[in-house]
Structures are given as C-alpha cells and as structure tokens.
Design a protein around this motif. Structure first.
Motif, PDB file in Angstrom:
ATOM      1  N   THR A 212     -46.022  -2.123 -17.505  1.00 40.30           N
ATOM      2  CA  THR A 212     -45.728  -2.695 -16.198  1.00 40.30           C
ATOM      3  C   THR A 212     -46.985  -2.623 -15.342  1.00 40.30           C
ATOM      4  O   THR A 212     -47.476  -1.535 -15.029  1.00 40.30           O
ATOM      5  CB  THR A 212     -44.578  -1.943 -15.522  1.00 40.30           C
ATOM      6  OG1 THR A 212     -43.409  -2.038 -16.344  1.00 40.30           O
ATOM      7  CG2 THR A 212     -44.262  -2.537 -14.155  1.00 40.30           C
ATOM      8  N   ARG A 213     -47.521  -3.780 -15.006  1.00 36.21           N
ATOM      9  CA  ARG A 213     -48.718  -3.889 -14.168  1.00 36.21           C
ATOM     10  C   ARG A 213     -48.297  -4.236 -12.742  1.00 36.21           C
ATOM     11  O   ARG A 213     -47.183  -4.705 -12.501  1.00 36.21           O
ATOM     12  CB  ARG A 213     -49.661  -4.958 -14.718  1.00 36.21           C
ATOM     13  CG  ARG A 213     -49.990  -4.818 -16.211  1.00 36.21           C
ATOM     14  CD  ARG A 213     -50.966  -3.703 -16.506  1.00 36.21           C
ATOM     15  NE  ARG A 213     -51.262  -3.625 -17.952  1.00 36.21           N
ATOM     16  CZ  ARG A 213     -52.115  -2.765 -18.503  1.00 36.21           C
ATOM     17  NH1 ARG A 213     -52.756  -1.895 -17.728  1.00 36.21           N
ATOM     18  NH2 ARG A 213     -52.320  -2.759 -19.802  1.00 36.21           N
ATOM     19  N   VAL A 214     -49.197  -4.044 -11.798  1.00 38.83           N
ATOM     20  CA  VAL A 214     -48.782  -4.147 -10.400  1.00 38.83           C
ATOM     21  C   VAL A 214     -49.920  -4.642  -9.512  1.00 38.83           C
ATOM     22  O   VAL A 214     -51.103  -4.371  -9.769  1.00 38.83           O
ATOM     23  CB  VAL A 214     -48.274  -2.770  -9.886  1.00 38.83           C
ATOM     24  CG1 VAL A 214     -49.407  -1.750  -9.837  1.00 38.83           C
ATOM     25  CG2 VAL A 214     -47.600  -2.897  -8.525  1.00 38.83           C
TER      26      VAL A 214
ATOM     27  N   ASN B 240     -45.456  -0.679   2.174  1.00 39.81           N
ATOM     28  CA  ASN B 240     -46.089  -1.382   1.062  1.00 39.81           C
ATOM     29  C   ASN B 240     -45.031  -1.914   0.098  1.00 39.81           C
ATOM     30  O   ASN B 240     -43.979  -1.297  -0.073  1.00 39.81           O
ATOM     31  CB  ASN B 240     -47.041  -0.465   0.286  1.00 39.81           C
ATOM     32  CG  ASN B 240     -48.231  -0.031   1.126  1.00 39.81           C
ATOM     33  OD1 ASN B 240     -48.123   0.917   1.908  1.00 39.81           O
ATOM     34  ND2 ASN B 240     -49.341  -0.707   0.971  1.00 39.81           N
ATOM     35  N   VAL B 241     -45.347  -3.021  -0.544  1.00 40.69           N
ATOM     36  CA  VAL B 241     -44.463  -3.618  -1.540  1.00 40.69           C
ATOM     37  C   VAL B 241     -45.230  -3.736  -2.855  1.00 40.69           C
ATOM     38  O   VAL B 241     -46.337  -4.299  -2.890  1.00 40.69           O
ATOM     39  CB  VAL B 241     -43.957  -5.009  -1.103  1.00 40.69           C
ATOM     40  CG1 VAL B 241     -42.983  -5.575  -2.146  1.00 40.69           C
ATOM     41  CG2 VAL B 241     -43.292  -4.935   0.265  1.00 40.69           C
ATOM     42  N   ALA B 242     -44.660  -3.202  -3.919  1.00 33.96           N
ATOM     43  CA  ALA B 242     -45.248  -3.307  -5.262  1.00 33.96           C
ATOM     44  C   ALA B 242     -44.688  -4.537  -5.947  1.00 33.96           C
ATOM     45  O   ALA B 242     -43.465  -4.671  -6.100  1.00 33.96           O
ATOM     46  CB  ALA B 242     -44.924  -2.050  -6.068  1.00 33.96           C
TER      47      ALA B 242
ATOM     48  N   PRO C   1     -39.965  -7.829  -8.532  1.00 34.58           N
ATOM     49  CA  PRO C   1     -40.556  -8.466  -9.708  1.00 34.58           C
ATOM     50  C   PRO C   1     -41.189  -9.786  -9.286  1.00 34.58           C
ATOM     51  O   PRO C   1     -40.784 -10.397  -8.284  1.00 34.58           O
ATOM     52  CB  PRO C   1     -39.347  -8.694 -10.627  1.00 34.58           C
ATOM     53  CG  PRO C   1     -38.196  -8.846  -9.687  1.00 34.58           C
ATOM     54  CD  PRO C   1     -38.488  -7.953  -8.518  1.00 34.58           C
ATOM     55  N   ALA C   2     -42.165 -10.220 -10.052  1.00 35.79           N
ATOM     56  CA  ALA C   2     -42.907 -11.414  -9.670  1.00 35.79           C
ATOM     57  C   ALA C   2     -42.923 -12.432 -10.804  1.00 35.79           C
ATOM     58  O   ALA C   2     -42.944 -12.077 -11.981  1.00 35.79           O
ATOM     59  CB  ALA C   2     -44.340 -11.053  -9.272  1.00 35.79           C
ATOM     60  N   ASP C   3     -42.915 -13.711 -10.416  1.00 38.97           N
ATOM     61  CA  ASP C   3     -43.146 -14.811 -11.340  1.00 38.97           C
ATOM     62  C   ASP C   3     -44.580 -15.274 -11.175  1.00 38.97           C
ATOM     63  O   ASP C   3     -45.169 -15.161 -10.091  1.00 38.97           O
ATOM     64  CB  ASP C   3     -42.191 -15.972 -11.053  1.00 38.97           C
ATOM     65  CG  ASP C   3     -40.746 -15.627 -11.352  1.00 38.97           C
ATOM     66  OD1 ASP C   3     -40.482 -15.125 -12.464  1.00 38.97           O
ATOM     67  OD2 ASP C   3     -39.885 -15.853 -10.481  1.00 38.97           O
TER      68      ASP C   3
ATOM     69  N   ASP D 246     -62.489 -15.999 -16.769  1.00 39.38           N
ATOM     70  CA  ASP D 246     -62.250 -17.215 -15.988  1.00 39.38           C
ATOM     71  C   ASP D 246     -60.775 -17.393 -15.650  1.00 39.38           C
ATOM     72  O   ASP D 246     -59.888 -16.931 -16.365  1.00 39.38           O
ATOM     73  CB  ASP D 246     -62.727 -18.445 -16.768  1.00 39.38           C
ATOM     74  CG  ASP D 246     -64.208 -18.376 -17.096  1.00 39.38           C
ATOM     75  OD1 ASP D 246     -64.988 -18.070 -16.186  1.00 39.38           O
ATOM     76  OD2 ASP D 246     -64.567 -18.604 -18.261  1.00 39.38           O
ATOM     77  N   GLY D 247     -60.532 -18.132 -14.562  1.00 42.72           N
ATOM     78  CA  GLY D 247     -59.178 -18.524 -14.205  1.00 42.72           C
ATOM     79  C   GLY D 247     -58.536 -17.633 -13.171  1.00 42.72           C
ATOM     80  O   GLY D 247     -59.007 -16.521 -12.887  1.00 42.72           O
ATOM     81  N   ASP D 248     -57.430 -18.132 -12.606  1.00 40.30           N
ATOM     82  CA  ASP D 248     -56.685 -17.371 -11.609  1.00 40.30           C
ATOM     83  C   ASP D 248     -55.236 -17.827 -11.638  1.00 40.30           C
ATOM     84  O   ASP D 248     -54.936 -18.993 -11.917  1.00 40.30           O
ATOM     85  CB  ASP D 248     -57.258 -17.575 -10.207  1.00 40.30           C
ATOM     86  CG  ASP D 248     -56.650 -16.606  -9.205  1.00 40.30           C
ATOM     87  OD1 ASP D 248     -56.812 -15.389  -9.415  1.00 40.30           O
ATOM     88  OD2 ASP D 248     -56.036 -17.054  -8.225  1.00 40.30           O
ATOM     89  N   LEU D 249     -54.350 -16.902 -11.378  1.00 37.09           N
ATOM     90  CA  LEU D 249     -52.921 -17.177 -11.265  1.00 37.09           C
ATOM     91  C   LEU D 249     -52.437 -16.670  -9.914  1.00 37.09           C
ATOM     92  O   LEU D 249     -53.142 -15.934  -9.219  1.00 37.09           O
ATOM     93  CB  LEU D 249     -52.143 -16.488 -12.389  1.00 37.09           C
ATOM     94  CG  LEU D 249     -52.458 -16.906 -13.814  1.00 37.09           C
ATOM     95  CD1 LEU D 249     -51.703 -16.022 -14.798  1.00 37.09           C
ATOM     96  CD2 LEU D 249     -52.111 -18.372 -14.050  1.00 37.09           C
ATOM     97  N   ARG D 250     -51.202 -17.050  -9.575  1.00 37.15           N
ATOM     98  CA  ARG D 250     -50.594 -16.587  -8.340  1.00 37.15           C
ATOM     99  C   ARG D 250     -49.291 -15.870  -8.667  1.00 37.15           C
ATOM    100  O   ARG D 250     -48.433 -16.389  -9.390  1.00 37.15           O
ATOM    101  CB  ARG D 250     -50.297 -17.754  -7.389  1.00 37.15           C
ATOM    102  CG  ARG D 250     -51.446 -18.717  -7.184  1.00 37.15           C
ATOM    103  CD  ARG D 250     -52.671 -18.054  -6.622  1.00 37.15           C
ATOM    104  NE  ARG D 250     -52.486 -17.552  -5.271  1.00 37.15           N
ATOM    105  CZ  ARG D 250     -53.422 -16.871  -4.600  1.00 37.15           C
ATOM    106  NH1 ARG D 250     -54.593 -16.613  -5.189  1.00 37.15           N
ATOM    107  NH2 ARG D 250     -53.194 -16.456  -3.381  1.00 37.15           N
ATOM    108  N   LEU D 251     -49.160 -14.668  -8.147  1.00 39.03           N
ATOM    109  CA  LEU D 251     -47.926 -13.876  -8.269  1.00 39.03           C
ATOM    110  C   LEU D 251     -47.014 -14.191  -7.088  1.00 39.03           C
ATOM    111  O   LEU D 251     -47.425 -14.032  -5.929  1.00 39.03           O
ATOM    112  CB  LEU D 251     -48.249 -12.387  -8.228  1.00 39.03           C
ATOM    113  CG  LEU D 251     -48.754 -11.647  -9.456  1.00 39.03           C
ATOM    114  CD1 LEU D 251     -49.090 -10.215  -9.062  1.00 39.03           C
ATOM    115  CD2 LEU D 251     -47.728 -11.660 -10.564  1.00 39.03           C
TER     116      LEU D 251
END
Length: 465
Positions: free
Chosen positions: A38-40, A26-28, A106-108, A81-86
C-alpha cells in the motif's frame, strides 16, 4: 460534465469542513501496487477539494515497484518519464480512529487528460464488477485477514535478518482464550477502531501460529471489499503501534511455521437471490454458480500469480496446512483450494465460496477483479465442477490423486507466473498494460530471491506487508 465537476467540488469542500471540525489535518490517499504494498500520498485536509478536481501527481513507475522497493520495467511501464493523477474516492473518505488528526481515502488513477490509467488496479476491479452487473449478476465479496503480532524491539533495529528474534506478546495456545485475555485491551481497540471507521466486523479471534490473529469483515461490493481490507490492515497496524507492537501480514513470518492467509469469500446473486441456495440443484448451486466456480477452479493456477504474488507465498502453501494447495474443491473442506460454504439452513444469504490460497501480499483489487474475470469466463464457456473432494488430498497417494484428477497447484512463483502469462481470459480482462506490469513484477520478485534460503525469504519479507 461541468455540473458533475461542480458537484464534486462542493462535496469535497463540505467533506473538508467536516474533517476540519473533527480535528483532521491530513488525508492519506492510498493505492496498492502490483507487489501488494500500500503506497500513499498525503495532503492537508483543506486541499481535498483541489485533489478531487485536479488530482494529485504521481509517477506511473510505481506499477513496476517490487516488494523491496526495487524498480523493474515492463514493455509499457518503467523509467522516470510520465505522470498520473490520483483522485480520492470521496465516498470512502474515513477519519482514522487510531491515527488522530488523519483521514484516509482510496484513490483511482488517471492520466493527465483524464483518461483511466490502464494499469489502475482499483478501476480494473470496478470494470469486472460492472461486467458482471451487465450480465445481471451481483458479486458480494469479503476477506478474512490474518496477522502475527510481536513486541516492537527497543530502538526498532532494521528487520530482515533470518535470526531476528521475535518477541510474541501472547503465549497462549492456538485459538485459545488465553491469548484473548493476554491481549484483551489490544483486541478491543482493534475492534473499536474498525467499528468507528464503519467496518462491520463479523469475527476476531486467535489463530494457529504464535501471536497470530484473524479478523473477518462483512461482505459487500467487490471494490468496497478491497477498500475495506486495505483499511483493516492499516488500522491493525496503527493500533499495534499504539500498543508498542508490530503487525505482520506477510505470507510467511517464520519459515516452516503456519503463515498468514487472506482468504477471499465470494457470493453470487441474481435479482437479489443467492445462486448458492438452489434447493433442487447439486450442492445447492444454480447452473450459473456452478459455471462461475468452475471457471475460478480452472483458472486457479494462473490466479495464484495474483493472489500469492511473492516467493514467500509459496513457503505458506504447504500440503496438510489448510492452505489449499491442490486444485480441487470441496463442501466445507478446509484443505480444498476452493471451499463451498453452505451456511446455516435458515440463512438465505449464507451460501458462498472461499478461496483458501490467497494471502495478504496480494493486491486486493487485482484479486477480486481477476476472480470475477475467471468466473465470468467460466459462465461463458459453460465450465463445470468435478466431483467434490472430501478429506485431505495430501493424505492420498500420488496414484489416487491422479485417478481423481487432483493436481498440485503451482509450487513456485515462476510456475504461477507462467500460467498467468498463458491465460488468455485474464490477459483480456486485465489488458495488455496491467497484465504486462504484473508479470514484470512477478519475474523480478522471483529473480531477486532465486538463490535465497527459505529463512532468508521469510526474514526479508516479514515486515513488507
């Protein structure tokens, strides 16, 4: 664009194969919200290529989460509402030494059209780093991370009570070797895990408060430094769990006692040469470094809303506690909010500055980005530094502080947020969406704890960071 995407896919597939060979399942993927949590989102390792290509869905509402998981709203963010992409940063994918079978990245955050999310704190830090680079300046930053470790209680009762007993696993004196002896296996495992994960540890040692330790990591690119401190915290947390312990990075673990800081160290360079090592300049600071630090010092009241983002932060910010509560600077003065560190005479990279006020409730990406923005504004406005402060400003009388122009930094989150709201340079650098989201979270945090006693604030936030 197509060839770049193909290259990303290929790199992600190779990474996934390597992780699988290492036993990673698994990858966090982590980001840090505006409350410093810190959210995941986690994915199976074999999904890494898909995540790198298309991202992982997440709600933009996390930008207005508070530290207790309540949800507020800003003018631009909030609601269902809405959605983003990590998108994971493939260069930072790291197998976790204290969590077998897991890796981290880490994610953008981007929107569904592939445009940068305007409230992405990591991209804000990158933009400010690039803004400095466009001016020919390089920033090298690093953090000191403090934490308090206690024994985990049987049954793990829900924390948050002001009378919750804390069982410290070490009883030795502050900075004493006794603490190292009592927890030598634990500290060895922390150091080893960080090393295996590519974190360059400079120091690890006992600190002042009961059960308190500190780790200092090597400086680097500001975004990498922020990534590193996230990885450091979660590694310490994981090693603690494996030893039957709990780690708290909260600004105030017990009200009235010395709290946890997360000091930010900053060095300024041009063409690879330190601007803190000018032999003919006052205090060794080249004019650009003087103006940069002058900008940071001027902005400190507003920067507190970034680096000290919780009501618990202001329990820690007490005079004569080496927390830097007065708006002043000094050469090797640990009571000054901005400490100039000269370093060893024969170390060409030794000089830099330390911001003493910040703590680990801060989002580190916001912290490095905001400090760079303040410093660059200082250069643009030809900011200057007042005379350095020697000794403890808290020991001076009110009149003497006034004569020297030394003022108290904000003593409450409300006051710091008010200063951030009025800071045109930070507003411009952060942008309307991020600036508004940060302020909304700060206002919600202050309102939530408005009627709380100090003990209750410390207890409620003790295990949030």
């Amino acid at each position: 664009m197509g060839s770049w995407a193909a290259q990303q896919r290929q790199e992600a597939r190779q990474l996934a194969a390597r992780l699988s060979a290492e036993g990673v399942r698994n990858v966090a993927l982590t980001w840090v919200d505006n409350a410093g949590i810190t959210r995941v989102k986690t994915i199976p390792a074999e999904r890494l290529a898909a995540a790198a290509e298309r991202g992982i869905g997440m709600s933009p509402v996390f930008d207005v989460f508070t530290s207790d998981d309540a949800i507020t709203a800003s003018e631009h963010l909030g609601g269902p509402d809405g959605d983003l992409r990590l998108f994971p940063d493939l260069e930072r994918v790291t197998s976790l030494a204290a969590q077998p079978g897991w890796a981290w990245a880490p994610a953008d955050r981007y929107d569904q059209l592939g445009l940068p999310h305007p409230a992405c704190q990591r991209q804000f830090a990158r933009r400010m780093t690039e803004r400095a680079a466009a001016a020919g300046l390089e920033l090298r930053m690093g953090f000191e991370t403090e934490w308090v470790v206690t024994r985990a209680p049987a049954g793990h009762p829900a924390p948050g009570r002001a009378d919750e007993p804390l069982d410290y696993p070490c009883t030795g004196p502050a900075y004493g070797m006794t603490r190292v002896v009592e927890l030598s296996d634990y500290l060895r495992d922390v150091t080893e895990a960080l090393s295996v994960q590519g974190i360059d540890v400079l120091q690890i040692h006992p600190e002042y408060a009961p059960g308190q330790f500190e780790v200092t990591t090597a400086p680097g690119d500001p975004v990498r430094a922020a990534d590193d401190v996230v990885l450091v915290r979660e590694t310490v947390r994981a090693v603690s769990v494996r030893h039957g312990l709990r780690a708290s990075f909260a600004p105030s673990v017990v009200a009235g006692e010395v709290g946890n800081g997360c000091h930010l160290h900053t060095g300024l360079y041009r063409d690879g040469t330190s601007l803190h090592r000018s032999p003919d300049a006052a205090w060794g600071l080249a004019p650009e470094a003087t103006a940069f630090l002058g900008g940071v010092l001027d902005a400190l009241p507003a920067l507190l809303a970034i680096g000290c983002p919780s009501p618990a932060s202001y329990l820690r910010l007490q005079p004569s506690h080496w927390a830097g509560v007065y708006q002043c600077w000094g050469v090797e003065n640990r009571e000054a909010a901005l400490r100039l560190i000269t370093g060893a005479p024969d170390d060409p990279d030794g000089g830099h500055a330390e911001i003493k006020t910040f703590d680990a409730a801060a989002n580190p990406y916001l912290a490095v980005g905001a400090v760079i923005a303040a410093g660059l504004h200082g250069i643009e406005s030809a900011a200057q530094l007042p005379p350095p402060q020697t000794g403890d400003p808290g020991a001076l009388g009110v009149r003497e502080r006034a004569r020297r122009g030394i003022v108290r930094l904000p003593a409450t989150l409300t006051e710091a947020a008010d200063r951030l709201e009025k800071s045109a340079p930070l507003h411009e650098a952060m942008g309307e969406v991020l600036h508004g989201a940060v302020l909304a979270v700060r206002r919600a945090e202050e309102a939530h704890f408005a009627e709380s006693e100090d003990d209750a604030i410390a207890a409620a936030t003790r295990w949030r960071w």
